[in-house]
Write an enzyme that holds these catalytic residues in place. Structure first.
Site, PDB file in Angstrom:
ATOM      1  N   ASN A  90       0.558  -1.263  -0.293  1.00  0.00           N
ATOM      2  CA  ASN A  90      -0.170   0.228  -0.301  1.00  0.00           C
ATOM      3  C   ASN A  90       0.713   0.785  -0.446  1.00  0.00           C
ATOM      4  OD1 ASN A  90      -2.474   2.019   0.891  1.00  0.00           O
ATOM      5  ND2 ASN A  90      -0.789   2.070   2.649  1.00  0.00           N
ATOM      6  N   SER A 142      -3.680   2.103  -8.451  1.00  0.00           N
ATOM      7  CA  SER A 142      -4.752   3.455  -8.547  1.00  0.00           C
ATOM      8  C   SER A 142      -5.708   3.416 -10.054  1.00  0.00           C
ATOM      9  CB  SER A 142      -4.146   4.521  -8.982  1.00  0.00           C
ATOM     10  OG  SER A 142      -4.572   5.917  -8.863  1.00  0.00           O
ATOM     11  N   TYR A 155       4.007   8.594 -11.207  1.00  0.00           N
ATOM     12  CA  TYR A 155       3.089   8.206 -10.474  1.00  0.00           C
ATOM     13  C   TYR A 155       2.347   7.230 -11.805  1.00  0.00           C
ATOM     14  CZ  TYR A 155      -1.501   7.197  -7.017  1.00  0.00           C
ATOM     15  OH  TYR A 155      -1.690   7.703  -6.343  1.00  0.00           O
ATOM     16  N   ALA A 157       2.803   5.713 -14.131  1.00  0.00           N
ATOM     17  CA  ALA A 157       3.718   4.754 -14.717  1.00  0.00           C
ATOM     18  C   ALA A 157       3.570   4.147 -13.627  1.00  0.00           C
ATOM     19  CB  ALA A 157       5.079   5.186 -15.032  1.00  0.00           C
ATOM     20  N   ILE A 188      -9.906   9.477  -2.621  1.00  0.00           N
ATOM     21  CA  ILE A 188      -9.883   9.132  -1.892  1.00  0.00           C
ATOM     22  C   ILE A 188      -9.986   9.790  -0.638  1.00  0.00           C
ATOM     23  CG2 ILE A 188      -9.986   7.098   0.308  1.00  0.00           C
ATOM     24  CD1 ILE A 188     -11.342   6.049  -2.054  1.00  0.00           C
TER      25      ILE A 188
HETATM   26  P1  NAP Z   1      -0.897   8.571   2.676  1.00  0.00           P
HETATM   27  O1  NAP Z   1      -1.663   8.694   3.435  1.00  0.00           O
HETATM   28  O2  NAP Z   1      -0.307   9.211   2.583  1.00  0.00           O
HETATM   29  O3  NAP Z   1       0.081   7.439   3.800  1.00  0.00           O
HETATM   30  C1  NAP Z   1       0.391   6.332   3.238  1.00  0.00           C
HETATM   31  C2  NAP Z   1       1.568   6.011   4.180  1.00  0.00           C
HETATM   32  O4  NAP Z   1       2.717   5.640   3.449  1.00  0.00           O
HETATM   33  C3  NAP Z   1       2.168   7.003   4.707  1.00  0.00           C
HETATM   34  O5  NAP Z   1       1.736   7.062   6.458  1.00  0.00           O
HETATM   35  C4  NAP Z   1       3.892   6.855   4.729  1.00  0.00           C
HETATM   36  O6  NAP Z   1       3.901   7.862   4.901  1.00  0.00           O
HETATM   37  C5  NAP Z   1       4.113   5.663   3.648  1.00  0.00           C
HETATM   38  N1  NAP Z   1       5.362   5.769   2.699  1.00  0.00           N
HETATM   39  C6  NAP Z   1       5.829   6.684   2.024  1.00  0.00           C
HETATM   40  N2  NAP Z   1       6.787   6.415   1.855  1.00  0.00           N
HETATM   41  C7  NAP Z   1       6.846   5.146   2.815  1.00  0.00           C
HETATM   42  C8  NAP Z   1       8.252   4.069   1.995  1.00  0.00           C
HETATM   43  N3  NAP Z   1       9.118   4.892   1.633  1.00  0.00           N
HETATM   44  N4  NAP Z   1       8.570   3.285   3.420  1.00  0.00           N
HETATM   45  C9  NAP Z   1       6.576   2.989   3.512  1.00  0.00           C
HETATM   46  N5  NAP Z   1       5.900   3.695   4.058  1.00  0.00           N
HETATM   47  C10 NAP Z   1       5.587   4.816   3.499  1.00  0.00           C
HETATM   48  O7  NAP Z   1      -2.103   7.414   1.511  1.00  0.00           O
HETATM   49  P2  NAP Z   1      -2.901   6.555   1.006  1.00  0.00           P
HETATM   50  O8  NAP Z   1      -3.827   8.592   0.580  1.00  0.00           O
HETATM   51  O9  NAP Z   1      -3.481   6.740   1.823  1.00  0.00           O
HETATM   52  O10 NAP Z   1      -2.652   6.359  -0.128  1.00  0.00           O
HETATM   53  C11 NAP Z   1      -2.805   4.804   0.322  1.00  0.00           C
HETATM   54  C12 NAP Z   1      -1.737   4.401  -1.458  1.00  0.00           C
HETATM   55  O11 NAP Z   1      -3.374   4.292  -2.248  1.00  0.00           O
HETATM   56  C13 NAP Z   1      -0.658   4.888  -2.162  1.00  0.00           C
HETATM   57  O12 NAP Z   1      -0.476   3.436  -2.775  1.00  0.00           O
HETATM   58  C14 NAP Z   1      -1.915   5.649  -3.206  1.00  0.00           C
HETATM   59  O13 NAP Z   1      -1.256   5.652  -3.945  1.00  0.00           O
HETATM   60  C15 NAP Z   1      -3.053   4.905  -2.874  1.00  0.00           C
HETATM   61  N6  NAP Z   1      -3.777   5.538  -3.608  1.00  0.00           N
HETATM   62  C16 NAP Z   1      -4.431   6.580  -3.089  1.00  0.00           C
HETATM   63  C17 NAP Z   1      -5.430   7.292  -3.439  1.00  0.00           C
HETATM   64  C18 NAP Z   1      -6.353   8.323  -2.915  1.00  0.00           C
HETATM   65  O14 NAP Z   1      -6.952   9.175  -3.376  1.00  0.00           O
HETATM   66  N7  NAP Z   1      -5.904   8.307  -1.590  1.00  0.00           N
HETATM   67  C19 NAP Z   1      -6.423   7.075  -5.015  1.00  0.00           C
HETATM   68  C20 NAP Z   1      -5.543   6.170  -5.596  1.00  0.00           C
HETATM   69  C21 NAP Z   1      -4.571   5.278  -5.200  1.00  0.00           C
HETATM   70  P3  NAP Z   1       4.851   9.565   5.546  1.00  0.00           P
HETATM   71  O15 NAP Z   1       3.719   9.899   5.234  1.00  0.00           O
HETATM   72  O16 NAP Z   1       6.138   9.911   6.604  1.00  0.00           O
HETATM   73  O17 NAP Z   1       5.364   9.514   4.292  1.00  0.00           O
END
Ligand code: NAP
Length: 247
Positions: A90, A142, A155, A157, A188
């Site tokens: 994730n 995504s 992103y 890619a 989200i």
């Molecule tokens: P988020 O709230 O930013 O949470 C992501 C978590 O991953 C954060 O705790 C972050 O820590 C951690 N992280 C970042 N870099 C990391 C690394 N190198 N190793 C380990 N952990 C790491 O993001 P989210 O919105 O929940 O997204 C989660 C996933 O869903 C991602 O893959 C994202 O691309 C995907 N996604 C999200 C959405 C959306 O609308 N939110 C839509 C489609 C897909 P820090 O905050 O300290 O960096």
């Protein structure tokens, strides 16, 4: 009995947002959860909340892009929990910019975390699951990986690449009873999208047939299905959780 009682889950980026919701949901259905994140303090808070549900949990600091870090952390998780039944890739970031302005660093960092991070964990944990002759790997892609998006070449890619990884590994590990599936969340409500301007948010919502943002719980519900035996005959699949955005 919960849907994933007795199973052990490893969730990367599990400290907050979608990863936290997936961790809590799997825990509520009986799984012990290893929370991996670069943010150890927040990951520990999630682990404490999970333990309050009466299931085991521990937080581990791990950067998914660092192969050595991934290797030692997976070993620690197996030492602690004895097995891994569910892997949720994730952890992910964005570094948005128009293609002509995108720096090499912006490209490389997003590839290293979103794409190589998924490869790192899938390879290390995939080996364990092959030997166990069971497992469910869930990759968080995504809708941007399906549709593309101006300003997100890097992103998009990675997220299209994650679907390619999902289908390839599903073909490699299918005969070992290891299933590999992807979820494509739409728009989200998390820290990742909180940083967008109100104008951009309004434009995005206009594109969504459901006319609203999704919640981390919406994604977690799909992850629970893929983690559990409810999806026992589903592999190589990509499930959109996007209010109809990418159809
Ligand atoms: P988020 O709230 O930013 O949470 C992501 C978590 O991953 C954060 O705790 C972050 O820590 C951690 N992280 C970042 N870099 C990391 C690394 N190198 N190793 C380990 N952990 C790491 O993001 P989210 O919105 O929940 O997204 C989660 C996933 O869903 C991602 O893959 C994202 O691309 C995907 N996604 C999200 C959405 C959306 O609308 N939110 C839509 C489609 C897909 P820090 O905050 O300290 O960096």
């Amino acid at each position: 009995m919960g849907l994933v009682s007795g199973k052990v889950a490893l969730v990367t980026g599990g400290a907050q947002g979608i990863g936290e919701a997936i961790s809590m949901t799997l825990a509520k259905e009986g799984a012990a959860v290893a929370i991996l994140d670069v943010n150890l303090e927040k990951a520990q808070e999630t682990a404490v909340n999970i333990k309050k549900l009466g299931v085991d949990s521990e937080a581990f600091k791990c950067d998914v892009s660092n192969v050595a870090d991934v290797e030692t952390t997976v070993e620690k998780v197996v030492d602690r929990f004895k097995k891994i039944d569910i892997l949720v890739n994730n952890a992910g970031i964005t570094r948005d910019n128009l293609l002509i302005r995108m720096s090499e660093q912006e490209w490389d960092l997003v590839i290293a975390i979103n794409l190589k991070g998924t490869f790192n964990f899938t390879q290390k944990v995939g080996r364990i699951m092959m030997k166990q002759r069971s497992g469910s790997i869930i990759n968080i892609s995504s809708v941007i990986g399906l549709m593309g998006n101006a300003g997100q070449t890097n992103y998009a890619a990675t997220k299209a690449g994650v679907i390619g990884i999902t289908k390839s590994v599903a073909k490699e590990l299918g005969s070992r009873n290891v299933r590999v599936n992807a979820i494509c969340p739409g728009y989200i409500q998390t820290a990742m999208t909180d940083k967008l301007s109100e104008e951009v948010k309004a434009k995005m919502i206009e594109l969504i047939p459901a006319k609203k943002m999704g919640l981390p719980q919406d994604v977690a519900n799909a992850a629970l299905f893929l983690a559990s035996d409810l999806s026992a005959y589903t592999t190589g699949e990509t499930i959109r959780v996007d209010g109809g955005m990418a159809m």
